[in-house]
Enzyme design. Structure first.
Site, short mmCIF file in Angstrom:
data_model
loop_
_atom_site.label_atom_id
_atom_site.label_comp_id
_atom_site.label_asym_id
_atom_site.label_seq_id
_atom_site.Cartn_x
_atom_site.Cartn_y
_atom_site.Cartn_z
N ASN A 6 0.85 -1.19 0.00
CA ASN A 6 0.00 0.00 0.00
C ASN A 6 0.89 1.24 0.00
O ASN A 6 1.61 1.51 0.97
CB ASN A 6 -0.89 -0.05 1.25
CG ASN A 6 -1.86 1.11 1.28
OD1 ASN A 6 -1.47 2.23 0.98
ND2 ASN A 6 -3.09 0.85 1.64
N HIS A 9 1.02 6.28 1.61
CA HIS A 9 1.74 7.28 2.40
C HIS A 9 2.96 7.86 1.69
O HIS A 9 3.54 8.83 2.16
CB HIS A 9 2.07 6.72 3.79
CG HIS A 9 0.80 6.48 4.55
ND1 HIS A 9 -0.15 7.46 4.71
CD2 HIS A 9 0.28 5.36 5.11
CE1 HIS A 9 -1.20 6.95 5.36
NE2 HIS A 9 -0.95 5.69 5.61
N HIS A 42 -5.46 3.47 -1.94
CA HIS A 42 -6.80 3.80 -1.43
C HIS A 42 -7.15 5.20 -1.92
O HIS A 42 -6.59 6.19 -1.47
CB HIS A 42 -6.77 3.75 0.11
CG HIS A 42 -8.11 3.99 0.74
ND1 HIS A 42 -8.30 3.91 2.10
CD2 HIS A 42 -9.32 4.30 0.23
CE1 HIS A 42 -9.57 4.15 2.38
NE2 HIS A 42 -10.21 4.41 1.25
N ARG A 44 -9.33 7.85 -1.52
CA ARG A 44 -10.34 8.28 -0.53
C ARG A 44 -11.21 9.37 -1.11
O ARG A 44 -10.79 10.12 -2.00
CB ARG A 44 -9.66 8.79 0.74
CG ARG A 44 -8.95 7.72 1.53
CD ARG A 44 -8.47 8.27 2.86
NE ARG A 44 -9.56 8.40 3.79
CZ ARG A 44 -9.84 7.54 4.78
NH1 ARG A 44 -9.06 6.51 4.99
NH2 ARG A 44 -10.86 7.73 5.57
N ARG A 48 -7.05 12.61 0.22
CA ARG A 48 -6.02 13.15 1.11
C ARG A 48 -4.62 12.63 0.79
O ARG A 48 -3.63 13.23 1.16
CB ARG A 48 -6.35 12.88 2.57
CG ARG A 48 -6.24 11.43 2.96
CD ARG A 48 -6.43 11.24 4.44
NE ARG A 48 -7.80 11.45 4.86
CZ ARG A 48 -8.34 10.87 5.94
NH1 ARG A 48 -7.61 10.09 6.70
NH2 ARG A 48 -9.58 11.08 6.26
N GLU A 69 -8.42 0.27 -3.39
CA GLU A 69 -9.30 0.31 -2.22
C GLU A 69 -10.22 1.51 -2.37
O GLU A 69 -9.76 2.61 -2.71
CB GLU A 69 -8.48 0.51 -0.94
CG GLU A 69 -7.67 -0.68 -0.55
CD GLU A 69 -6.83 -0.37 0.69
OE1 GLU A 69 -6.97 0.71 1.28
OE2 GLU A 69 -6.01 -1.22 1.05
N THR A 100 -8.56 3.76 8.11
CA THR A 100 -9.77 2.95 8.07
C THR A 100 -9.93 2.23 9.41
O THR A 100 -9.22 1.28 9.71
CB THR A 100 -9.68 1.92 6.91
OG1 THR A 100 -9.19 2.61 5.77
CG2 THR A 100 -11.03 1.33 6.61
N GLU A 150 -11.03 -9.28 2.82
CA GLU A 150 -9.79 -8.89 3.49
C GLU A 150 -10.15 -8.67 4.96
O GLU A 150 -11.01 -7.84 5.27
CB GLU A 150 -9.19 -7.62 2.88
CG GLU A 150 -7.90 -7.22 3.62
CD GLU A 150 -7.10 -6.12 2.93
OE1 GLU A 150 -7.17 -6.02 1.69
OE2 GLU A 150 -6.42 -5.38 3.65
N HIS A 190 -3.91 -4.20 7.71
CA HIS A 190 -4.09 -3.01 8.55
C HIS A 190 -3.31 -3.14 9.85
O HIS A 190 -3.57 -4.03 10.65
CB HIS A 190 -5.55 -2.71 8.89
CG HIS A 190 -5.73 -1.27 9.29
ND1 HIS A 190 -6.09 -0.29 8.40
CD2 HIS A 190 -5.51 -0.65 10.47
CE1 HIS A 190 -6.12 0.88 9.01
NE2 HIS A 190 -5.76 0.68 10.27
#
Ligand code: PXP
Length: 237
Positions: A6, A9, A42, A44, A48, A69, A100, A150, A190
């Protein structure tokens, strides 16, 4: 197990200055070159971190599996049907949350889930639902026609090293076993890091782990190639 990386970030860092560094596509290439089996982003509602252009560019440039995602909204449904990622993971989304925070309540919106999932599956997309390790939610996920779930490992990650770890872990294990009896494939993610990830090997048949924050954080100290390689070694069967 496979490692889904992922890269949200990397975009968080880029957006901190509003420029183009660090380059998200470049990061995805480095992750793949160092052992990641797929790239997860992801998108969103508030954009963001990952932005629409990032996902498009990754989709157009890289041949490797892209896992998108997204929330169960009309806007995201349309984006997925236009973009046709290899996989979609449907997640709950709250505007104010930092990340999340819990699994999707698919049992509480099963009818909508069925039609939402069906249109994606018909287009050849692998669909996964990000749910808590709860038998009721696993059953509902199966009823939507999704091929994957998941499992949200956040409760386990938070409990790791405390007296609550045992129950959180057993919940993941039982939910995985039950999902397998239904023919679902099971991913997890996660809050997984270089320590707590090891217990995922105690759960038979997990397919893929999606991990982001801990790898990007470690990359600050050792560089992204090494951070990915180290995690890949821990995830590999
Ligand atoms: N899987 C899903 C569905 C997520 O929403 C996230 C966080 O965006 C992750 C995995 C990765 O979590 P982390 O960044 O804590 O590794």
């Amino acid at each position: 197990m496979k490692l889904g990386l992922n890269i949200d970030h990397v975009a968080t860092l880029r957006n901190a200055r509003g420029g183009i560094e660090p380059n998200v596509l470049e990061a995805a290439k480095i992750c793949l070159a160092n052992g990641a089996d797929s790239i997860t982003t992801h998108l969103r509602e508030d954009r963001r971190h990952i932005k629409d252009e990032d996902v498009k560019l990754i989709r157009q440039t890289l041949k490797t599996k892209l896992n998108l995602e997204m929330a169960m909204t009309d806007e995201m449904h349309k984006i997925a049907l236009d973009l046709l990622p290899d996989a979609v993971c449907i997640v709950p989304e709250k505007r104010q949350e930092v990340t999340t925070e819990g699994g999707l309540d698919i049992a509480g919106q099963l009818l909508r889930g069925v039609s939402f999932v069906r249109e994606l599956v018909v287009k050849g997309i692998e669909v996964s639902l990000f749910i808590d390790p709860d038998i009721k939610q696993v059953t509902a996920a199966y009823q939507t026609g999704a091929q994957f779930i998941e499992l949200h490992t956040g409760a386990y990650a938070n409990a790791y090293g405390t007296p609550d770890e045992h129950k959180a872990f057993e919940d993941l294990k039982k939910a995985t076993e039950f999902a397998h009896t239904l023919g679902l494939k099971v991913n997890a993610g996660h809050g997984l890091n270089y320590e707590n990830v090891l217990r995922m090997h105690e759960i038979d048949g997990l397919y893929e782990l999606n991990i982001g924050h801990s790898i990007i954080s470690r990359a600050v100290f050792v560089g992204l190639p090494q951070a990915v390689r180290e995690m890949k070694e821990l995830v590999n069967d």
